[in-house]
Design an enzyme around this catalytic site. Structure first.
Site, PDB file in Angstrom:
ATOM      1  N   GLY A  46      52.634  32.472  51.826  1.00 41.30           N
ATOM      2  CA  GLY A  46      51.336  33.124  51.903  1.00 41.30           C
ATOM      3  C   GLY A  46      50.592  32.952  50.598  1.00 41.30           C
ATOM      4  CD  GLN A  51      48.552  34.794  45.460  1.00 39.63           C
ATOM      5  OE1 GLN A  51      48.439  34.801  46.673  1.00 39.63           O
ATOM      6  NE2 GLN A  51      49.711  34.701  44.841  1.00 39.63           N
ATOM      7  CB  CYS A 113      54.265  37.359  44.273  1.00 37.15           C
ATOM      8  SG  CYS A 113      52.489  37.101  44.187  1.00 37.15           S
ATOM      9  CG  LEU A 114      53.508  31.313  45.682  1.00 41.06           C
ATOM     10  CD1 LEU A 114      52.508  30.468  46.482  1.00 41.06           C
ATOM     11  CD2 LEU A 114      54.748  30.508  45.354  1.00 41.06           C
ATOM     12  CG  HIS A 155      52.854  40.042  49.354  1.00 40.67           C
ATOM     13  ND1 HIS A 155      53.897  40.315  48.501  1.00 40.67           N
ATOM     14  CD2 HIS A 155      52.151  39.036  48.763  1.00 40.67           C
ATOM     15  CE1 HIS A 155      53.817  39.512  47.445  1.00 40.67           C
ATOM     16  NE2 HIS A 155      52.768  38.725  47.588  1.00 40.67           N
ATOM     17  CD  GLU A 156      49.919  36.398  50.411  1.00 36.42           C
ATOM     18  OE1 GLU A 156      49.027  36.262  49.552  1.00 36.42           O
ATOM     19  OE2 GLU A 156      51.113  36.106  50.187  1.00 36.42           O
ATOM     20  CG  HIS A 159      47.576  38.825  46.234  1.00 36.90           C
ATOM     21  ND1 HIS A 159      47.905  38.819  44.895  1.00 36.90           N
ATOM     22  CD2 HIS A 159      48.688  38.397  46.887  1.00 36.90           C
ATOM     23  CE1 HIS A 159      49.147  38.409  44.738  1.00 36.90           C
ATOM     24  NE2 HIS A 159      49.651  38.152  45.932  1.00 36.90           N
TER      25      HIS A 159
END
Length: 188
Positions: A46, A51, A113-114, A155-156, A159
């Site tokens: 995701g 990001q 997370c990235l 989660h996304e 952001h």
């Protein structure tokens, strides 16, 4: 088709609250295409537009289930071989997503997370939720989410509000995670 740099903590842009998308144009389609390229390149499931430094309410998700119909491929890593089943790409795009009716029941998943590389922690979130979102054409959809998809979309969507998964941890656990990340960066 472009791979963008993924912002990492403590980049202050990750705390930005993203703005709604109002133009469903070629620029949006290019952004989404680039987001998928970036996410796949980083082996993520995701990615939110912020990001990659774009404060718009856009998410891409691909849980990439194993493809039961795929032909097995033999892989050879470092002298040992094994059979690998390719994953099926199931790219999903969510523009201006909104959570409706989150469940009271919580589910705990180990999240990563990235933007917080190599750090993983258990996070409790509603086990199911209904999500309203728009597609690339601006059409509105509603869908019930459960399991990993429910966790991933929440989660996304965090952001989009400037929230990282480590913000859900206790102060002590968050501090330990950030210290670990700092050590990993220094070692690299």
């Amino acid at each position: 088709m472009a791979i963008h740099e993924i912002l990492e903590v403590p980049d202050p842009r990750l705390k930005t609250v993203s703005t709604p998308v109002t133009e469903f144009d070629d620029e949006l389609k290019t952004l989404v295409s680039d987001m998928f390229d970036t996410m796949y390149d980083a082996s993520g499931i995701g990615l939110a537009a912020i990001q990659v430094g774009v404060p718009k309410r856009v998410l891409v998700i691909d849980l990439q289930p194993e493809d039961e119909d795929a032909e097995p491929e033999e892989c050879n890593h470092g002298g040992h071989s094994h059979v690998h089943y390719p994953t099926k790409k199931e790219p999903r795009v969510f523009v201006n997503p909104v959570i409706l009716d989150p469940a009271e029941e919580l589910a705990s998943y180990q999240e990563g997370c990235l933007s917080v590389p190599d750090i993983f922690a258990d996070v409790d979130r509603p086990a199911t939720c209904r999500v309203q979102y728009q597609d690339l054409e601006g059409e509105t959809h509603e869908e019930d989410m459960e399991g990993l998809m429910a966790t991933c979309i929440q989660h996304e969507m965090d952001h989009l509000e400037g929230i990282l998964f480590i913000d859900h941890l206790s102060r002590l656990k968050r501090s330990m995670a950030l210290k670990k990340l700092k050590k990993l960066r220094e070692a690299a």
